[in-house]
Design an enzyme around this catalytic site. Structure first.
Site, PDB file in Angstrom:
ATOM      1  N   TYR A 309       0.848  -1.194   0.000  1.00 13.49           N
ATOM      2  CA  TYR A 309       0.000   0.000   0.000  1.00 13.49           C
ATOM      3  C   TYR A 309       0.882   1.243   0.000  1.00 13.49           C
ATOM      4  O   TYR A 309       2.048   1.221   0.397  1.00 13.49           O
ATOM      5  CB  TYR A 309      -0.939   0.018   1.210  1.00 13.49           C
ATOM      6  CG  TYR A 309      -0.245  -0.097   2.551  1.00 13.49           C
ATOM      7  CD1 TYR A 309       0.267   1.018   3.203  1.00 13.49           C
ATOM      8  CD2 TYR A 309      -0.094  -1.342   3.170  1.00 13.49           C
ATOM      9  CE1 TYR A 309       0.898   0.905   4.432  1.00 13.49           C
ATOM     10  CE2 TYR A 309       0.529  -1.458   4.393  1.00 13.49           C
ATOM     11  CZ  TYR A 309       1.025  -0.333   5.021  1.00 13.49           C
ATOM     12  OH  TYR A 309       1.665  -0.443   6.226  1.00 13.49           O
ATOM     13  N   SER A 322       7.661   1.415  15.221  1.00  9.86           N
ATOM     14  CA  SER A 322       7.618   0.507  14.068  1.00  9.86           C
ATOM     15  C   SER A 322       6.443   0.794  13.144  1.00  9.86           C
ATOM     16  O   SER A 322       6.241   0.089  12.158  1.00  9.86           O
ATOM     17  CB  SER A 322       7.552  -0.950  14.542  1.00  9.86           C
ATOM     18  OG  SER A 322       6.357  -1.191  15.271  1.00  9.86           O
ATOM     19  N   GLY A 323       5.659   1.830  13.441  1.00 10.65           N
ATOM     20  CA  GLY A 323       4.636   2.264  12.499  1.00 10.65           C
ATOM     21  C   GLY A 323       3.207   2.025  12.894  1.00 10.65           C
ATOM     22  O   GLY A 323       2.307   2.115  12.050  1.00 10.65           O
ATOM     23  N   HIS A 327      -5.525   6.144  13.397  1.00  7.95           N
ATOM     24  CA  HIS A 327      -5.624   7.150  12.331  1.00  7.95           C
ATOM     25  C   HIS A 327      -6.928   7.024  11.549  1.00  7.95           C
ATOM     26  O   HIS A 327      -7.685   6.052  11.688  1.00  7.95           O
ATOM     27  CB  HIS A 327      -4.430   7.031  11.377  1.00  7.95           C
ATOM     28  CG  HIS A 327      -4.366   5.729  10.636  1.00  7.95           C
ATOM     29  ND1 HIS A 327      -5.185   5.405   9.584  1.00  7.95           N
ATOM     30  CD2 HIS A 327      -3.550   4.643  10.807  1.00  7.95           C
ATOM     31  CE1 HIS A 327      -4.890   4.204   9.116  1.00  7.95           C
ATOM     32  NE2 HIS A 327      -3.899   3.708   9.857  1.00  7.95           N
ATOM     33  N   CYS A 345      -2.570  -1.131  12.304  1.00 10.80           N
ATOM     34  CA  CYS A 345      -3.026   0.116  12.914  1.00 10.80           C
ATOM     35  C   CYS A 345      -4.482   0.002  13.347  1.00 10.80           C
ATOM     36  O   CYS A 345      -5.198  -0.925  12.965  1.00 10.80           O
ATOM     37  CB  CYS A 345      -2.882   1.268  11.922  1.00 10.80           C
ATOM     38  SG  CYS A 345      -1.159   1.710  11.545  1.00 10.80           S
TER      39      CYS A 345
END
Length: 420
Positions: A309, A322-323, A327, A345
């Site tokens: 993505y 690490s992300g 959101h 996420c």
């Protein structure tokens, strides 16, 4: 004074005396100021501290206070340098001798006060002042505290970064004892050695809401090893806001937002799909970014694969290096509240993400439950410190590891409320 009272007084006072040096000669009333006393304590007490102009004590040697010829006994000793640092010490059961149990600071000015009583119980007191020599080595251990000054959530740990590694346990204890954290309201806490050059500090529970936390170092001039001495450190002051907790139930596909213990919003979400499950456990908000370009290559997903993505993401609240973020994910609104389809996420609608972004702060608590993912790492990927229970956390301290879960005598005083 009974023995129990005397022992308690000595324990509470000996914090101050750790850094005094040996090689001293008996002091007379001509060389040092003497406090008022009913009898001549000056003749009763001897120090191994130097007297006379220009003479300085060696900070590497212990300070000793003794009673001459068995005449009476010592009942209390305090030692403190001009910056307010106390020295620890031990008093013999019969009151005949006191000696420091930690090194003195170099290039420091000390005041030692000794209380005594004679064989008839009459009290006496003697005061000695002296200076210590300069450090024998120019190598300094400097400390940088974090985070930056400001207001944070109640989950924010305190960090201490060292510019030199400290591996030896005894040396770590010297460093740790000098790094002081005081809060109003006062709460018990402990340091954890994350590595040879990094420590984290947290309370047993989260910080109280609307607390003031001050951090400072008493390490300047203190000998750590033969070739390393403590350097200066800039003090830190932070405050906490409301107690904010965002708890995501990955199985129920919803996030509940709590403020000071009261649920004020419930948001439908999606979390990590199979193979990309969101980590369970407590995470602390690291930063907020209005816009982030998220690319799969940054988390190890090959470009062009079925899971790759490259997306513009808004209202992104980071909880791991690490992300992992909370959101806006408008592309998955149809799955939010029903199934987990993300790459790890926590996604929600743009409107909900904007509300979350506006009401969450750095240092606030974001906790995930009922996910099939692994547990959040305690260190190295953000602040997972709270995923260690208190007993395990204490094992990372060079001072309290293996001791009862109560303040050490030398730390008890700083847990009393004080003005900040």
């Amino acid at each position: 004074m009974n023995q129990t009272a005397r022992t308690r007084t000595v324990v509470s006072c000996t914090l101050l005396v750790t850094a005094l040096g040996a090689g001293l000669t008996a002091c007379s009333s001509h060389g040092n100021a003497l406090a008022d006393r009913p009898y001549d304590a000056a003749d009763q007490i001897s120090f191994n501290a130097p007297t006379g102009a220009g003479k300085r004590a060696d900070p590497d040697k212990p300070l000793e206070v003794t009673v001459n010829d068995g005449d009476g006994r010592i009942t209390d000793v305090t030692a403190q340098d001009s910056t307010g640092r106390y020295v620890t010490g031990e008093l013999a059961a019969d009151g005949s001798r006191w000696h420091s149990t930690s090194p003195l600071a170099a290039n420091a000015h000390y005041t030692v006060r000794v209380s005594t009583e004679d064989d008839d119980g009459a009290p006496g007191r003697k005061t000695l002042t002296f200076d210590t020599t300069q450090p024998t080595s120019k190598k300094r251990l400097n400390v940088t505290f974090g985070p930056k000054a400001g207001q944070y959530g109640v989950g924010q740990p305190i960090t201490a970064q060292l510019d030199q590694p400290v591996k030896d346990k005894a040396q770590r204890a010297v460093v740790e004892r000098a790094l002081r954290v005081d809060s109003v309201p006062a709460v018990p806490g402990a340091w954890y050695w994350v590595s040879d050059k990094e420590l984290h500090y947290r309370p047993k529970e989260y910080w109280p809401a609307h607390a003031t936390i001050q951090v400072h170092s008493n390490l300047d001039g203190v000998r750590i090893s033969d070739r390393l001495w403590g350097g200066k450190a800039k003090p830190l002051k932070i405050t906490t806001g409301d107690r904010i907790e965002a708890i995501t139930d990955a199985a129920a596909h919803q996030l509940t937002f709590y403020k000071n213990g009261q649920a004020i919003n419930t948001i439908p979400v999606t979390t990590g799909k199979p193979g990309f499950e969101t980590r369970n456990g407590v995470k602390i908000v690291l930063e907020k970014q209005y816009f982030v370009r998220m690319r799969s290559e940054t988390v190890g997903i090959a470009e062009g694969s079925s899971d790759s993505y490259d997306l513009p993401v808004y209202y992104a609240t980071r909880v791991s290096w690490s992300g992992e973020y909370v959101h806006a994910a408008p592309w998955s609104v149809g799955s939010q509240g029903y199934e987990n389809v993300s790459h790890g996420c926590t996604g929600m609608s743009t409107g909900n993400a904007e509300w979350f972004f506006d009401n969450i702060h750095e240092g606030d608590i974001v906790r995930v439950v009922n996910s099939a993912g692994n547990q959040m790492e305690p260190f190295g990927n953000g602040f997972g410190d709270w995923n260690l229970d208190w007993k395990k956390w204490r094992t990372g301290s060079a001072l309290v590891n293996g001791t009862p879960d109560t303040p050490a005598p030398e730390d008890a005083a700083r847990l009393q409320p004080t003005a900040v």
